[in-house]
Scaffold this motif. Structure first.
Motif, PDB file in Angstrom:
ATOM      1  N   SER A 235       0.834  -1.202   0.000  1.00 55.75           N
ATOM      2  CA  SER A 235       0.000   0.000   0.000  1.00 55.75           C
ATOM      3  C   SER A 235       0.872   1.257   0.000  1.00 55.75           C
ATOM      4  O   SER A 235       1.610   1.488   0.974  1.00 55.75           O
ATOM      5  CB  SER A 235      -0.915   0.007   1.234  1.00 55.75           C
ATOM      6  N   PRO A 236       0.791   2.082  -1.037  1.00 57.04           N
ATOM      7  CA  PRO A 236       1.535   3.350  -1.034  1.00 57.04           C
ATOM      8  C   PRO A 236       1.149   4.240   0.138  1.00 57.04           C
ATOM      9  O   PRO A 236       2.009   4.963   0.675  1.00 57.04           O
ATOM     10  CB  PRO A 236       1.140   3.991  -2.367  1.00 57.04           C
ATOM     11  N   THR A 237      -0.111   4.192   0.563  1.00 53.97           N
ATOM     12  CA  THR A 237      -0.558   5.014   1.695  1.00 53.97           C
ATOM     13  C   THR A 237       0.180   4.633   2.967  1.00 53.97           C
ATOM     14  O   THR A 237       0.701   5.488   3.692  1.00 53.97           O
ATOM     15  CB  THR A 237      -2.076   4.853   1.913  1.00 53.97           C
ATOM     16  N   ILE A 238       0.242   3.342   3.239  1.00 57.65           N
ATOM     17  CA  ILE A 238       0.930   2.866   4.443  1.00 57.65           C
ATOM     18  C   ILE A 238       2.423   3.170   4.367  1.00 57.65           C
ATOM     19  O   ILE A 238       3.052   3.532   5.367  1.00 57.65           O
ATOM     20  CB  ILE A 238       0.666   1.364   4.644  1.00 57.65           C
ATOM     21  N   GLU A 239       2.991   3.068   3.181  1.00 53.55           N
ATOM     22  CA  GLU A 239       4.411   3.363   3.023  1.00 53.55           C
ATOM     23  C   GLU A 239       4.710   4.840   3.275  1.00 53.55           C
ATOM     24  O   GLU A 239       5.718   5.177   3.908  1.00 53.55           O
ATOM     25  CB  GLU A 239       4.864   2.953   1.619  1.00 53.55           C
ATOM     26  N   VAL A 240       3.823   5.718   2.817  1.00 58.33           N
ATOM     27  CA  VAL A 240       4.012   7.155   3.064  1.00 58.33           C
ATOM     28  C   VAL A 240       3.890   7.453   4.557  1.00 58.33           C
ATOM     29  O   VAL A 240       4.670   8.240   5.120  1.00 58.33           O
ATOM     30  CB  VAL A 240       2.989   7.978   2.258  1.00 58.33           C
ATOM     31  N   PHE A 282      17.060  13.635   0.612  1.00 59.65           N
ATOM     32  CA  PHE A 282      16.600  14.021  -0.724  1.00 59.65           C
ATOM     33  C   PHE A 282      17.579  13.540  -1.800  1.00 59.65           C
ATOM     34  O   PHE A 282      17.179  12.948  -2.808  1.00 59.65           O
ATOM     35  CB  PHE A 282      16.431  15.536  -0.807  1.00 59.65           C
ATOM     36  N   LEU A 283      18.871  13.782  -1.607  1.00 61.39           N
ATOM     37  CA  LEU A 283      19.875  13.398  -2.594  1.00 61.39           C
ATOM     38  C   LEU A 283      19.952  11.884  -2.766  1.00 61.39           C
ATOM     39  O   LEU A 283      20.042  11.374  -3.898  1.00 61.39           O
ATOM     40  CB  LEU A 283      21.241  13.956  -2.193  1.00 61.39           C
ATOM     41  N   PHE A 284      19.902  11.148  -1.650  1.00 62.36           N
ATOM     42  CA  PHE A 284      19.986   9.691  -1.732  1.00 62.36           C
ATOM     43  C   PHE A 284      18.736   9.091  -2.387  1.00 62.36           C
ATOM     44  O   PHE A 284      18.829   8.122  -3.146  1.00 62.36           O
ATOM     45  CB  PHE A 284      20.198   9.093  -0.342  1.00 62.36           C
ATOM     46  N   VAL A 285      17.574   9.651  -2.073  1.00 62.01           N
ATOM     47  CA  VAL A 285      16.330   9.177  -2.702  1.00 62.01           C
ATOM     48  C   VAL A 285      16.408   9.364  -4.208  1.00 62.01           C
ATOM     49  O   VAL A 285      16.071   8.463  -4.993  1.00 62.01           O
ATOM     50  CB  VAL A 285      15.106   9.920  -2.126  1.00 62.01           C
ATOM     51  N   SER A 309      12.597   5.543  -2.605  1.00 61.41           N
ATOM     52  CA  SER A 309      12.456   6.497  -1.502  1.00 61.41           C
ATOM     53  C   SER A 309      12.184   5.775  -0.189  1.00 61.41           C
ATOM     54  O   SER A 309      12.761   6.122   0.851  1.00 61.41           O
ATOM     55  CB  SER A 309      11.343   7.503  -1.798  1.00 61.41           C
ATOM     56  N   PHE A 310      11.324   4.746  -0.232  1.00 57.49           N
ATOM     57  CA  PHE A 310      11.036   4.027   1.013  1.00 57.49           C
ATOM     58  C   PHE A 310      12.286   3.368   1.564  1.00 57.49           C
ATOM     59  O   PHE A 310      12.578   3.458   2.761  1.00 57.49           O
ATOM     60  CB  PHE A 310       9.950   2.972   0.791  1.00 57.49           C
TER      61      PHE A 310
END
Length: 483
Positions: A235-240, A282-285, A309-310
């Motif tokens: 779930s993208p929601t849970i990941e955010v 930010f840079l690593f993502v 990103s996760f």
């Protein structure tokens, strides 16, 4: 040395730890999983043992000094790890050996998230809850340690920001003000955890799973109630939600306290460590997401960004949650992610690693040395946030950096000496000393296949990383034990 005081603290902690066996009893009764008696027996054993240790020295009231502080911190963590292993040892199904039980307990309390268990969903609900609770309690202990205790023990240069942190930072002895600091930090920690539970629950988790994942997220632990970790929900929601709270938990809790007490957000925008922390994330993502996309690991950039990103947030905060088997990703990415964990989160957070503030100071020191080659007679101080870093602080930071890397190298060599291949050895050593958890090679899925000697080495490595290296190593010097 105030050994009586140390014994009194250990006895009290062991007796008090009997209380942490009671919530699993309630969970067991609710789900009828048959483990209530196991946790009640553990509670009785701990209450009796703690009382017997405490009573002979209950009248000891010697004033605690810095040297006592080191011994109390290390002894308390070791005692709680042994205490935490008891339910795993007494568990009938599955049967867990003593070394494995200590490894799981150490991993939980140090919020490392490395596990020797598989088929986690088959565990009784009370045991699942207990694993998550271990990490949550360990996370709170880490915050109190990092914000209230380590600065006055002058560990690794963290005294630089003693003026900004709550508690007894300017004292040269351990005082009751630590209790005041702990209460304030508990309020913030519980508040963030409650918000995380509600967010996961509204995001689609059951209440049981929401509590379990929130405990692990806010503690930056990595244990999950499912083998697939957060990928179970897909779930993208849970990941955010998870990423949001991982980032929050990776911020200095002293900063959270100051912003809450003064009811203003300006402290977040002014903090130099938080700025560096945000920029690095930010840079690593961006880097990892682009690498995943151009390598063809994911068919489109949104998918690469979602998983990249996760995983970056999870690894840099040293949480260890996964939504994809990053140890199977192509090219440099698996090794790069392990290296990111060496940076870690902010000082005074539940994150592991060397901490962003130390990396920033080392970088600025390196830049200063380059400038001094050009202008050898110039006086160029190392500054951060408008504050000059003293030579004492820089010496402590460089010393910490050397000991951290040297410890990593020694542990890697020790693991290879037990017969483990090089990839598994260096990644497991890195994952444990940074309190990340997931590793590569033979420890990619879990640590069950490692030999017992390696598990004991890695258990001590987790404690070494969590106690900021100095705290444990100082006890190994002859000078510490001389009066």
């Amino acid at each position: 040395m105030g050994f009586a005081n140390v014994q009194r603290v250990i006895g009290f902690l062991i007796a008090a730890s009997s209380l942490m066996m009671l919530p699993p009893v309630l969970v067991s009764w609710w789900y009828h999983d048959g483990t209530a008696n196991l946790f009640l027996i553990c509670a009785a054993i701990l209450l009796l043992a703690g009382t017997l240790i405490y009573l002979p020295v209950r009248g000891a009231r010697r004033e605690l000094r810095l040297r006592d502080g080191f011994l109390i911190v290390v002894s308390s963590w070791l005692a709680l790890v042994l205490v935490g292993a008891l339910p795993f040892v007494l568990l009938i199904t599955p049967q867990i050996g003593y070394v494995d039980a200590v490894f799981e307990s150490m991993s939980g309390l140090t919020t490392t998230g490395a596990t020797i268990l598989s088929n986690i969903e088959s565990l009784p609900h009370a045991v699942l809850y207990y694993r998550q609770q271990l990490q949550w309690l360990g996370g709170m202990g880490i915050i109190v340690l990092a914000v209230a205790i380590l600065p006055i023990l002058r560990i690794g240069g963290m005294q630089l920001f003693r003026a900004e942190m709550p508690g007894p930072q300017k004292e040269t002895k351990l005082t009751p003000r630590i209790a005041e600091t702990a209460k304030a930090l508990w309020m913030i920690y519980v508040g963030i955890t409650t918000a995380c539970i509600m967010a996961f629950w509204l995001g689609g988790m059951s209440l049981f799973d929401a509590v379990g994942q929130a405990f692990s997220t806010v503690a930056i632990g990595g244990f999950s109630t499912h083998d697939a970790s957060l990928a179970y929900w897909d779930s993208p929601t849970i990941e955010v939600i998870a990423m949001t709270f991982m980032v929050i938990a990776g911020v200095n809790f002293g900063l959270h306290f100051t912003a809450w007490r003064r009811a203003t957000m300006q402290y977040y925008f002014q903090d130099p460590e938080l700025k560096a922390y945000t920029l690095l994330l930010f840079l690593f993502v961006l880097l990892v997401s682009l690498a995943l996309f151009f390598s063809g690991t994911y068919p489109d950039f949104p998918s690469a960004l979602r998983h990249g990103s996760f995983q970056v947030v999870s690894v840099m905060t040293t949480t260890g949650f996964t939504t994809a088997p990053f140890f199977e990703w192509p090219g440099f990415l698996p090794t790069f992610l392990i290296f990111i964990a060496f940076i870690g989160g902010c000082a005074g957070s539940t994150a592991g690693g060397m901490k962003v503030i130390r990396i920033v100071l080392l970088y600025r020191q390196a830049v200063r040395e380059i400038r001094r080659l050009i202008h050898p007679h110039a006086v160029i101080p190392v500054r951060i946030g408008g504050q000059k870093a003293s030579p004492t602080v820089m010496d402590a930071v460089w010393g910490f950096f050397f000991l951290f890397i040297a410890s990593f190298a020694v542990v890697t060599l020790a693991l290879t000496a037990t017969g483990i291949d090089a990839v598994t050895a260096y990644s497991a050593a890195g994952a444990c000393i940074t309190n990340l958890g997931p590793a590569l090679g033979g420890a990619g899925l879990n640590y069950a296949d490692l030999n017992n000697t390696a598990k004991l080495i890695l258990s001590l490595t987790m404690l070494l990383g969590r106690l900021e290296v100095y705290t444990l190593l100082v006890l190994m010097t002859p000078a510490f034990w001389r009066d």
